[in-house]
Scaffold this active site. Structure first.
Site, PDB file in Angstrom:
ATOM      1  CD  GLU A   7      43.183  43.962  41.046  1.00 23.95           C
ATOM      2  OE1 GLU A   7      44.322  44.284  40.693  1.00 23.95           O
ATOM      3  OE2 GLU A   7      42.843  42.781  41.256  1.00 23.95           O
ATOM      4  CE  LYS A   8      42.590  46.518  36.979  1.00 28.80           C
ATOM      5  NZ  LYS A   8      42.542  45.097  37.314  1.00 28.80           N
ATOM      6  CG  ASP A 101      43.199  41.392  38.263  1.00 29.47           C
ATOM      7  OD1 ASP A 101      42.121  41.544  37.662  1.00 29.47           O
ATOM      8  OD2 ASP A 101      44.219  42.065  38.013  1.00 29.47           O
ATOM      9  CG  ASP A 103      46.474  38.142  40.794  1.00 26.04           C
ATOM     10  OD1 ASP A 103      45.772  38.710  41.659  1.00 26.04           O
ATOM     11  OD2 ASP A 103      47.078  38.768  39.900  1.00 26.04           O
ATOM     12  CE1 TYR A 318      44.663  38.540  36.123  1.00 24.51           C
ATOM     13  CE2 TYR A 318      46.106  36.633  36.219  1.00 24.51           C
ATOM     14  CZ  TYR A 318      45.692  37.850  36.729  1.00 24.51           C
ATOM     15  OH  TYR A 318      46.313  38.378  37.830  1.00 24.51           O
ATOM     16  NE  ARG A 320      48.691  42.348  36.386  1.00 25.86           N
ATOM     17  CZ  ARG A 320      49.605  43.251  36.724  1.00 25.86           C
ATOM     18  NH1 ARG A 320      50.657  42.867  37.433  1.00 25.86           N
ATOM     19  NH2 ARG A 320      49.481  44.513  36.378  1.00 25.86           N
TER      20      ARG A 320
END
Length: 824
Positions: A7-8, A101, A103, A318, A320
């Site tokens: 993701e990053k 991530d 999610d 994590y 979130r």
């Protein structure tokens, strides 16, 4: 080639180390047969409404709603280069490991890119809850099949499409139907944002409409066992109303007079052994609420700190997550986590030692419960050995300390105490006091001193007293009994912490018993998610719908006006039941119990009805960007006040065609324009404190004055003439026009300062390679250029920046910056 899609960049660097990829490439890290690449958040976004309906480049209510039959994605311009890199690699890959991530949003980020590249090969899923080395190695050894998380992608798309359908369509419809246009005249609407704003607005109305009730109580002190003990009066039912308030002052004063100085007796003493279990580890919402209550931290600040602890410092798991439980298997990892806590928090060494004793035997705390685990477990410290508190910011250290203490609390046992209640009878009245006597501190030993302190301006909670030992029948002499005058208090304004709690437990705001029951019992209650709620609140700040006064959230006039409008034209949009129903539908999609197509079809049908209602009422109400409203014979003003009362004004009709006028925020400030503009009416009025007023026509110069005051054009020396320019202010133009196009603003009937002149600006073609720095001077000094004038302080019209100029301008064009300003 096996491609890991992260993701990053920070995620990619960590994963690359564990898959043997060390060679840096263009937007990727490679090895022989493995490549690790990354997105930068969302590299693509849903196309704008004009992609589906080109005529919507200019918003038109008659073209709404826009409901795409096939959704289009477009790459973001800012990250186009990385988008091209990822697409190229996806087309070369034989297997893709989704490493974004873990999610719903991470699933969407990866699979949208796979769709854009047309990838159809093997898909695996790397599911990471923490980014320390041990967690990464463990997850790489247990890659999941991609199909297992596919429903999360559908749910994520449903959320994205719902946000687009509601946000885009309703924002355009409300703005065209009732807004004033311009940047500040846009009326934003969102499926979650609007109900959250409505919570704040309705609380503000409740405060504004609250009427305090004066009631009476007794302030009493008795001597018990040689100790003065304040006690609470328990008034007889005959003295209080249905709310338990004593309203008759004379009767309460009579009780006080009867009790004062008299001897009573202890009617009852009850002591019970009680215990408090440790609070569960943090979910993101619980962490944000507690950090707000304890330290006044903003929700977004907490999320940013938790994200940095996870990604940058590898200190916590994590963030979130909406879960407050841990897998039972993680008990065996507790020793390594405790070691990391001890290294990172030397002041917790004693508590870590106690925790080690607990896990040395058979341990099964309530937090370790497999049946309670959702997509992610609770936020806990990692076992990473290199955690460095010194490298953390103040906010990051605060959050890390909270997470460590809450994790430790799971192993320190219950807080045990004796709870004592004493009841005293005196002259037919009863008084009561309760107290606690700690026996085993357990997890409460972790509570730091700063937690017990309350934010400035808040009432400290009264701790239960440690009571004297007394027996039933013992004497109780009254030492004081006085009348206490009290008033009921209004509801408290939301803080970010209490607003997060209200969003999560939205069932408390729902009156319909059917939906109240559903929302109270559904698996993921509330509006928004733990991962998105802080961003929703932050969006309300950025769009000037709310503001914070100390810790309290206040709606602005703009926010008050918007909710009042929505309640009149589409009340269901502001109802938390609606967005809760949508979240429930998205959860069903994620669990594989519902289809995305049906969800979107239902949403489109609802949207069609809402916009039809807006279309029918368009023009009857109007809200401008500041909360003020326009009104006419057929339009009602939305006032933007907490009471919600509208006000009308008969003076907002166009003097030329009779149509309503609307308030517009132009480049030179607010003015009023005719709503018949598209039909050819160009009439405008000036704005004065939110009301339209006729334009002030400058008094014409007399002939003698015009002959006396001759101002030469600085370019061609021909006379300048004062001119009027429609809705704009008067200006001075050269009489040599069109050969000479020089103009200057008007200042009190004379040619004023023109910014480009006083700054010495030239055209791009004529601009020299370098320009000497402007000098400085002080107002009140003689002009150094002409020697006749005096330097005066003035302000640049475009930037409001102060400067010093000669009072003989334009004959003398001296310019300098004020000495106190220090130059540009």
């Amino acid at each position: 080639m096996k491609l890991f899609l992260c993701e990053k960049p920070s995620q990619a660097r960590e994963i690359a180390r564990h898959v043997g990829a060390f060679k840096k490439g263009d937007g990727c890290i490679t090895a022989n047969d493995v490549t690790v690449t990354w997105a930068i958040g969302h590299l693509v976004e849903l196309a704008k409404p004009e992609h589906y309906e080109p005529a919507l480049t200019s918003w038109n209510l008659s073209l709404l709603p826009v409901v795409p039959q096939a959704w289009a994605l477009q790459p973001k311009v800012k990250t186009m280069s990385q988008y091209k890199v990822v697409l190229k690699l996806l087309k070369q890959a034989s297997e893709v490991v989704i490493a974004t991530d873990a999610d719903r949003e991470g699933e969407v980020i990866a699979r949208e890119l796979m769709q854009m590249a047309g990838y159809s090969g093997k898909v695996s899923r790397l599911w990471l809850s923490a980014f320390d080395d041990a967690s990464i190695r463990k997850a790489l050894g247990k890659l999941m099949p991609g199909g297992k998380t596919l429903p999360m992608f559908y749910s994520g798309m449903g959320r994205s499409h719902a946000d687009w359908l509601a946000g885009m369509n309703l924002t355009m419809a409300l703005t065209k139907g009732f807004g004033t246009g311009g940047k500040d005249g846009t009326l934003h609407c969102g499926r979650v944002q609007t109900p959250v704003l409505a919570l704040i607005v309705r609380r503000e109305r409740a405060i504004a409409n609250f009427k305090p009730v004066t009631h009476y109580h007794l302030s009493a002190v008795f001597e018990l066992g040689g100790q003065s003990v304040p006690m609470t009066w328990l008034p007889a039912k005959a003295l209080v109303n249905k709310d338990g308030l004593a309203l008759d002052r004379a009767k309460v004063e009579a009780v006080a007079a009867r009790i004062a100085g008299r001897r009573g007796r202890v009617d009852g003493v009850e002591t019970k052994a009680e215990r408090e279990v440790a609070p569960l580890p943090y979910s993101l919402g619980a962490l944000q609420r507690e950090a707000s209550a304890r330290f006044g931290m903003k929700a977004q600040t907490v999320l940013d700190a938790a994200q940095a602890l996870y990604e940058k410092h590898k200190a916590t798991s994590y963030p979130r997550t909406d879960c407050e439980y841990l897998p039972a298997s993680m008990v065996v990892e507790a020793g390594a986590v405790l070691d990391a806590i001890e290294r990172g928090n030397p002041d917790l060494q004693g508590h870590v030692g106690q925790a080690r004793q607990m896990i040395a035997g058979v341990f099964s705390g309530r937090a370790f419960n497999n049946s309670k685990i959702t997509a992610h477990h609770a936020i806990i410290p990692t076992s990473h050995p290199g955690v460095d508190r010194g490298a953390m910011s103040k906010d990051e250290r605060t959050i890390y300390d909270m997470v460590c203490r809450r994790y430790l609390a799971q192993f320190l046992g219950d807080y045990q105490y004796l709870k004592t209640a004493i009841v005293v009878g005196c002259e037919g009245e009863q008084f009561r006091v309760t107290g606690k006597t700690p026996k085993v501190m357990g997890w409460r030993a972790l509570e730091p001193e700063q937690v017990k302190k309350h934010a400035k301006g808040e009432e400290p909670e009264q701790e239960p007293a440690v009571l004297p030992a007394v027996a039933e029948g013992a004497a109780a002499m009254n030492l004081k009994c006085e009348l206490a005058i009290r008033k009921t208090t209004s509801p408290k304004r939301y803080t970010e912490g209490t607003l997060l709690a209200a969003m999560e437990s939205i069932d408390k705001e729902i009156e319909d018993p059917r939906w109240k029951a559903v929302m109270k019992n559904k698996e993921k209650a509330g509006i928004g998610t733990d991962a998105t709620r802080s961003a929703i609140i932050e969006g309300l700040f950025k769009r000037s719908y709310i503001e914070a006064v100390k810790k309290e959230l206040h709606p602005t006039a703009k926010g008050l006006g918007l909710i009042e409008l929505i309640e009149k034209v589409a009340p269901e949009v502001a109802d938390p039941v609606l967005t809760a129903q949508w979240e429930d539908g998205l959860s069903q999609i994620e669990r594989g119990e519902a289809e995305l197509v049906q969800f979107e079809n239902n949403l489109a049908a609802w949207l069609q009805g809402v916009i039809e209602g807006i279309r029918q009422k368009a023009g009857t109400l109007m809200v401008d960007g500041s909360g003020h409203g326009a009104s006419s014979a057929r339009s009602t003003r939305i006032s933007g006040t907490a009471t919600g009362d509208g006000a009308s004004s008969a003076g907002a009709c166009c003097p030329s065609c009779g149509k309503p006028m609307r308030r517009i925020n132009g480049t030179r400030g607010f003015f009023w324009g005719c709503t018949g503009y598209s039909e050819g009416c160009r009439t405008t009025l000036q704005d004065r404190e939110g009301e339209p007023v006729p334009k002030e026509t400058p008094a014409p110069m007399s002939r003698s004055e015009n002959e006396t005051l001759k101002f030469p054009c600085p370019k061609c020396q021909k006379p300048l003439r004062r001119r009027l320019n429609g809705s704009r202010e008067p200006f001075w133009g050269c009489t040599g026009y069109p050969d000479c196009k020089h103009t200057q603003p008007d200042e009190g009937g004379r040619p004023g300062n023109r910014v480009s002149d006083v700054q010495g600006r030239t055209s791009q073609r004529e601009r020299p390679a370098s320009r000497p720095e402007a000098k400085t001077a002080r107002a009140g000094e003689p002009c150094p250029t002409c020697g006749k004038g005096v330097l005066v302080a003035k302000t640049l019209r475009e930037s409001n920046k102060p400067f010093v100029g000669c009072n003989h301008f334009p004959a003398c064009r001296f310019f300098a910056w004020p000495e106190t300003a220090g130059g540009k």
